[in-house]
Write a protein that holds these residues in place. Structure first.
Motif, PDB file in Angstrom:
ATOM      1  N   GLY A   1       0.380  14.388  12.054  1.00 50.32           N
ATOM      2  CA  GLY A   1       1.676  14.376  11.380  1.00 50.32           C
ATOM      3  C   GLY A   1       2.429  13.078  11.568  1.00 50.32           C
ATOM      4  O   GLY A   1       3.236  12.694  10.717  1.00 50.32           O
ATOM      5  N   LEU A   2       2.184  12.382  12.681  1.00 55.69           N
ATOM      6  CA  LEU A   2       2.785  11.065  12.897  1.00 55.69           C
ATOM      7  C   LEU A   2       1.980   9.962  12.219  1.00 55.69           C
ATOM      8  O   LEU A   2       2.548   9.020  11.649  1.00 55.69           O
ATOM      9  CB  LEU A   2       2.894  10.776  14.394  1.00 55.69           C
ATOM     10  N   ALA A   3       0.655  10.062  12.275  1.00 61.11           N
ATOM     11  CA  ALA A   3      -0.191   8.971  11.791  1.00 61.11           C
ATOM     12  C   ALA A   3      -0.279   8.933  10.271  1.00 61.11           C
ATOM     13  O   ALA A   3      -0.216   7.855   9.666  1.00 61.11           O
ATOM     14  CB  ALA A   3      -1.599   9.104  12.391  1.00 61.11           C
ATOM     15  N   THR A   4      -0.413  10.088   9.631  1.00 66.29           N
ATOM     16  CA  THR A   4      -0.664  10.107   8.186  1.00 66.29           C
ATOM     17  C   THR A   4       0.490   9.534   7.364  1.00 66.29           C
ATOM     18  O   THR A   4       0.263   8.675   6.498  1.00 66.29           O
ATOM     19  CB  THR A   4      -0.997  11.542   7.723  1.00 66.29           C
ATOM     20  N   PRO A   5       1.748   9.946   7.577  1.00 70.74           N
ATOM     21  CA  PRO A   5       2.824   9.359   6.754  1.00 70.74           C
ATOM     22  C   PRO A   5       2.999   7.855   6.979  1.00 70.74           C
ATOM     23  O   PRO A   5       3.254   7.110   6.020  1.00 70.74           O
ATOM     24  CB  PRO A   5       4.073  10.133   7.195  1.00 70.74           C
ATOM     25  N   LEU A   6       2.855   7.400   8.228  1.00 67.31           N
ATOM     26  CA  LEU A   6       3.031   5.973   8.499  1.00 67.31           C
ATOM     27  C   LEU A   6       1.889   5.166   7.884  1.00 67.31           C
ATOM     28  O   LEU A   6       2.118   4.088   7.316  1.00 67.31           O
ATOM     29  CB  LEU A   6       3.104   5.748  10.011  1.00 67.31           C
ATOM     30  N   TRP A   7       0.655   5.658   8.003  1.00 65.29           N
ATOM     31  CA  TRP A   7      -0.468   4.969   7.362  1.00 65.29           C
ATOM     32  C   TRP A   7      -0.295   4.951   5.850  1.00 65.29           C
ATOM     33  O   TRP A   7      -0.527   3.924   5.200  1.00 65.29           O
ATOM     34  CB  TRP A   7      -1.770   5.673   7.741  1.00 65.29           C
ATOM     35  N   LEU A   8       0.123   6.062   5.282  1.00 66.65           N
ATOM     36  CA  LEU A   8       0.321   6.131   3.831  1.00 66.65           C
ATOM     37  C   LEU A   8       1.424   5.186   3.387  1.00 66.65           C
ATOM     38  O   LEU A   8       1.335   4.580   2.301  1.00 66.65           O
ATOM     39  CB  LEU A   8       0.656   7.570   3.427  1.00 66.65           C
ATOM     40  N   ALA A   9       2.449   5.019   4.206  1.00 70.98           N
ATOM     41  CA  ALA A   9       3.519   4.084   3.866  1.00 70.98           C
ATOM     42  C   ALA A   9       3.001   2.646   3.817  1.00 70.98           C
ATOM     43  O   ALA A   9       3.386   1.873   2.925  1.00 70.98           O
ATOM     44  CB  ALA A   9       4.656   4.201   4.880  1.00 70.98           C
ATOM     45  N   THR A  10       2.117   2.283   4.754  1.00 71.34           N
ATOM     46  CA  THR A  10       1.556   0.930   4.718  1.00 71.34           C
ATOM     47  C   THR A  10       0.704   0.715   3.472  1.00 71.34           C
ATOM     48  O   THR A  10       0.741  -0.355   2.862  1.00 71.34           O
ATOM     49  CB  THR A  10       0.713   0.674   5.977  1.00 71.34           C
ATOM     50  N   VAL A  11      -0.055   1.744   3.068  1.00 69.60           N
ATOM     51  CA  VAL A  11      -0.883   1.629   1.861  1.00 69.60           C
ATOM     52  C   VAL A  11      -0.009   1.499   0.613  1.00 69.60           C
ATOM     53  O   VAL A  11      -0.271   0.673  -0.274  1.00 69.60           O
ATOM     54  CB  VAL A  11      -1.832   2.835   1.752  1.00 69.60           C
ATOM     55  N   ILE A  12       1.046   2.291   0.550  1.00 68.11           N
ATOM     56  CA  ILE A  12       1.935   2.237  -0.609  1.00 68.11           C
ATOM     57  C   ILE A  12       2.634   0.883  -0.694  1.00 68.11           C
ATOM     58  O   ILE A  12       2.794   0.314  -1.785  1.00 68.11           O
ATOM     59  CB  ILE A  12       2.956   3.391  -0.540  1.00 68.11           C
ATOM     60  N   ILE A  13       3.025   0.343   0.446  1.00 74.01           N
ATOM     61  CA  ILE A  13       3.661  -0.981   0.451  1.00 74.01           C
ATOM     62  C   ILE A  13       2.695  -2.040  -0.061  1.00 74.01           C
ATOM     63  O   ILE A  13       3.054  -2.919  -0.855  1.00 74.01           O
ATOM     64  CB  ILE A  13       4.150  -1.319   1.874  1.00 74.01           C
ATOM     65  N   GLY A  14       1.431  -1.950   0.383  1.00 75.71           N
ATOM     66  CA  GLY A  14       0.441  -2.911  -0.096  1.00 75.71           C
ATOM     67  C   GLY A  14       0.183  -2.790  -1.584  1.00 75.71           C
ATOM     68  O   GLY A  14       0.070  -3.795  -2.296  1.00 75.71           O
ATOM     69  N   MET A  15       0.094  -1.559  -2.096  1.00 77.18           N
ATOM     70  CA  MET A  15      -0.139  -1.362  -3.521  1.00 77.18           C
ATOM     71  C   MET A  15       1.052  -1.793  -4.359  1.00 77.18           C
ATOM     72  O   MET A  15       0.900  -2.218  -5.510  1.00 77.18           O
ATOM     73  CB  MET A  15      -0.457   0.116  -3.792  1.00 77.18           C
ATOM     74  N   ARG A  16       2.248  -1.715  -3.787  1.00 78.11           N
ATOM     75  CA  ARG A  16       3.445  -2.103  -4.541  1.00 78.11           C
ATOM     76  C   ARG A  16       3.661  -3.615  -4.525  1.00 78.11           C
ATOM     77  O   ARG A  16       3.985  -4.215  -5.554  1.00 78.11           O
ATOM     78  CB  ARG A  16       4.672  -1.401  -3.957  1.00 78.11           C
ATOM     79  N   ASN A  17       3.473  -4.228  -3.364  1.00 79.09           N
ATOM     80  CA  ASN A  17       3.784  -5.658  -3.240  1.00 79.09           C
ATOM     81  C   ASN A  17       2.653  -6.551  -3.727  1.00 79.09           C
ATOM     82  O   ASN A  17       2.899  -7.566  -4.385  1.00 79.09           O
ATOM     83  CB  ASN A  17       4.114  -5.999  -1.779  1.00 79.09           C
ATOM     84  N   GLN A  18       1.419  -6.212  -3.384  1.00 80.38           N
ATOM     85  CA  GLN A  18       0.281  -7.055  -3.749  1.00 80.38           C
ATOM     86  C   GLN A  18      -0.910  -6.166  -4.082  1.00 80.38           C
ATOM     87  O   GLN A  18      -1.841  -6.037  -3.271  1.00 80.38           O
ATOM     88  CB  GLN A  18      -0.048  -8.032  -2.614  1.00 80.38           C
ATOM     89  N   PRO A  19      -0.911  -5.527  -5.248  1.00 79.67           N
ATOM     90  CA  PRO A  19      -1.989  -4.580  -5.577  1.00 79.67           C
ATOM     91  C   PRO A  19      -3.359  -5.231  -5.651  1.00 79.67           C
ATOM     92  O   PRO A  19      -4.351  -4.628  -5.252  1.00 79.67           O
ATOM     93  CB  PRO A  19      -1.555  -4.025  -6.944  1.00 79.67           C
ATOM     94  N   THR A  20      -3.429  -6.472  -6.141  1.00 79.86           N
ATOM     95  CA  THR A  20      -4.731  -7.141  -6.246  1.00 79.86           C
ATOM     96  C   THR A  20      -5.337  -7.376  -4.867  1.00 79.86           C
ATOM     97  O   THR A  20      -6.527  -7.130  -4.636  1.00 79.86           O
ATOM     98  CB  THR A  20      -4.580  -8.477  -6.983  1.00 79.86           C
ATOM     99  N   HIS A  21      -4.509  -7.853  -3.944  1.00 81.21           N
ATOM    100  CA  HIS A  21      -4.993  -8.112  -2.589  1.00 81.21           C
ATOM    101  C   HIS A  21      -5.351  -6.805  -1.882  1.00 81.21           C
ATOM    102  O   HIS A  21      -6.338  -6.753  -1.135  1.00 81.21           O
ATOM    103  CB  HIS A  21      -3.918  -8.859  -1.800  1.00 81.21           C
ATOM    104  N   ALA A  22      -4.561  -5.755  -2.114  1.00 80.13           N
ATOM    105  CA  ALA A  22      -4.837  -4.473  -1.464  1.00 80.13           C
ATOM    106  C   ALA A  22      -6.147  -3.867  -1.958  1.00 80.13           C
ATOM    107  O   ALA A  22      -6.952  -3.362  -1.172  1.00 80.13           O
ATOM    108  CB  ALA A  22      -3.682  -3.502  -1.709  1.00 80.13           C
ATOM    109  N   LEU A  23      -6.371  -3.948  -3.262  1.00 81.34           N
ATOM    110  CA  LEU A  23      -7.628  -3.431  -3.805  1.00 81.34           C
ATOM    111  C   LEU A  23      -8.804  -4.334  -3.459  1.00 81.34           C
ATOM    112  O   LEU A  23      -9.950  -3.878  -3.430  1.00 81.34           O
ATOM    113  CB  LEU A  23      -7.518  -3.283  -5.326  1.00 81.34           C
ATOM    114  N   GLY A  24      -8.523  -5.618  -3.193  1.00 82.45           N
ATOM    115  CA  GLY A  24      -9.597  -6.544  -2.833  1.00 82.45           C
ATOM    116  C   GLY A  24     -10.256  -6.200  -1.508  1.00 82.45           C
ATOM    117  O   GLY A  24     -11.400  -6.610  -1.260  1.00 82.45           O
TER     118      GLY A  24
END
Length: 227
Positions: A104-127
């Motif tokens: 419950g602590l790890a999943t939301p925080l990890w998901l937040a980092t993924v969402i930030i990457g997809m929002r700010n730099q989607p090409t780099h995140a998918l790379g």
């Protein structure tokens, strides 16, 4: 009556109500709040120095964009350290031995980092899903493998914390039970076992602090990949 060794990890109840919420809330009550006086007490000064030093260490792998997470990551680390340390006291309950809490602590925080990457730099995140220079036939396989490794990160965070604390508590209980049983029949062996128990307890104090630090450090590394 034989008691299971894993009964110590069950949440205590009062009138049928689980007290895990109280065990999670208690650590925050133990920390003194800053006063309006010009000079703080020695304990408050030591607490501030400790938190500042840990915050500096946490922010080392992060760029300036990730420093917005400083308050959240520091609070999480202090929270985990306090619960892990309190769980080493007799007749206490360690909430971080519950996989549900850690996930419950790890999943939301990890998901937040993924969402930030997809929002700010989607090409780099998918790379990250496909290393540069990959041969054509291996592209589908590598994408599947990297995707699985991405989604397994929160599970690894939760299982690592749970497994380390659970194993340590089980070892302490097993060795303490052996020392108690051997005390009447073989006092010398019981004394040696008690010495091992003291050393293991000191090791568990270190593990309680290190595992909380590793949990938050890995989150900062995941955040750095997406900032």
């Amino acid at each position: 009556m034989t008691v299971s060794l894993f009964d110590q990890f069950m949440s205590p109840t009062l009138l049928g109500i689980p007290l895990i919420a109280l065990a999670i809330t208690l650590p925050w009550i133990m920390y003194p709040a800053p006063t309006t006086r010009w000079l703080n007490s020695r304990f408050l000064a030591l607490q501030g120095w400790f938190i500042n030093r840990f915050t500096q260490q946490l922010l080392l792998p992060l760029s300036l964009g990730g420093h917005k997470w400083a308050a959240l990551l520091t609070s999480l680390m202090v929270f985990l350290i306090t619960m892990n340390m309190l769980g080493l006291l007799p007749y206490t309950f360690t909430p971080t031995t519950q996989l549900s809490l850690n996930l419950g602590l790890a999943t939301p925080l990890w998901l937040a980092t993924v969402i930030i990457g997809m929002r700010n730099q989607p090409t780099h995140a998918l790379g990250h899903l496909l290393p540069e220079g990959t041969p054509g036939p291996l592209i589908p396989v590598l994408i599947v493998i990297e995707t699985i490794s991405l989604f397994i990160r929160p599970l690894a965070l939760g299982v690592r914390l749970t497994a380390n604390l659970t194993a340590g508590h089980l070892l302490i209980q097993l060795i303490s039970t052996a020392a108690f049983v051997l005390l009447s029949s073989m006092p010398a062996v019981a004394l040696l076992t008690s010495t091992v128990l003291v050393l293991l307890t000191l090791l568990e104090v270190a593990v309680a602090m290190i595992q909380a630090y590793v949990f938050v450090l890995l989150l900062t590394l995941y955040l750095q990949e997406n900032v």
